[in-house]
Design an enzyme around this catalytic site. Structure first.
Site: not given
Ligand code: GUN
Length: 280
Positions: A52, A96, A119
């Protein structure tokens, strides 16, 4: 059978995003910023986060990498999230998952500013997704819809069967498919006659997290098969679909790797750009 090339499609999206970032930079003097938070040293998570941040650099985004030890307390992580929420150079925050056991993931996801929730996991954004007016929708599910659109695969009126009911993939992809007028069936570990249900799918999404779970007996001729699985078998990446035999029956199928996976990162960047534009 058509092999759905997620690598190629995600590359096109990334090129478009990179151009837009340059234009916006010229106009506003600002660049989108994405913060990634990795707690602990799970090797798979470390690879994802590294990718990422690498792609952030390639697209002209600013990346803010936060690495915390596996014994980090919930309070400390909440404090970090508050700092990232307050930082005006950061437009997207990604924590994460999974998090270590001492941390309540729900609490952390709720602490993220919904406007920076790239997200799409904050309850406010989940609610908006269900209502149908979310700006930030979960990356993997949105990437699946973009793949179907790219290949002109009709969604409206089709029977989409989703195997797996996770908050990250199964539930949100079901909502996105429903929004596009698919008839949806969500299957899970207690589903009866699973084979019968999956055989009635026009579009089959496998998101169970078990290697080769979807066998050829579960798939009808002409089905569109989307494989979200990323499982390691003897060091090799393997999807949730038994690829060789299923690909002989499918009309379209995503490979692993190179299918859904690369789309997730592209959509994360797209969400970060959306959040950035909202902030201007
Ligand atoms: N872990 C596995 N998939 C994801 C994802 O899409 N977002 C985050 N934050 N963690 C994950």
């Amino acid at each position: 059978m058509v092999l759905i090339d997620g690598k190629k499609v995600s590359g096109e999206i990334r090129n478009r995003l990179a151009e837009e970032v340059q234009e916006l930079k010229k106009k506003t003097g600002k660049t989108p910023g994405l913060a990634t938070v990795l707690v602990g040293d799970d090797p798979a998570s470390a690879v994802y986060v590294r990718n990422k941040n690498k792609i952030c650099g390639e697209l002209g985004f600013q990346s803010f990498e936060q690495k915390l030890s596996s014994d980090t307390s919930e309070e400390k992580l909440l404090q970090l999230v508050e700092e990232l929420n307050a930082n005006k150079d950061i437009h997207g925050i990604l924590v994460q998952l999974p998090l270590p056991d001492q941390i309540d993931s729900e609490k952390i996801l709720q602490a993220i500013d919904p406007n920076k929730d790239v997200d799409g996991f904050h309850p406010i954004n989940v609610g908006k997704l269900v209502v149908g007016n979310a700006l930030l929708t979960p990356c993997t599910p949105t990437g699946i819809i973009e793949l179907l659109d790219h290949y002109d695969i009709e969604i409206s009126g089709k029977h989409a069967v989703i195997v797996g009911r996770s908050n990250i993939v199964g539930k949100p992809v079901s909502m996105l498919l429903l929004q596009r007028n698919a008839t949806i069936t969500i299957c899970h570990s207690r589903t009866q006659n699973l084979e019968e249900v999956t055989r009635s799918a026009d579009i089959l999404v496998a998101a169970v997290g078990r290697a080769n779970f979807v066998t050829e007996e579960m798939v009808s001729e002409g089905t569109v098969v989307i494989d979200v699985g990323i499982n390691r078998v003897d060091g090799k990446l393997t999807g949730d679909v038994d690829f060789e035999p299923v690909s002989k029956k499918a009309s379209y199928i995503t490979p692993v790797p190179g299918g859904v996976g690369p789309m997730t990162i592209a959509l994360l960047m797209e969400n970060t750009l959306k959040a950035f534009k909202e902030s201007l």
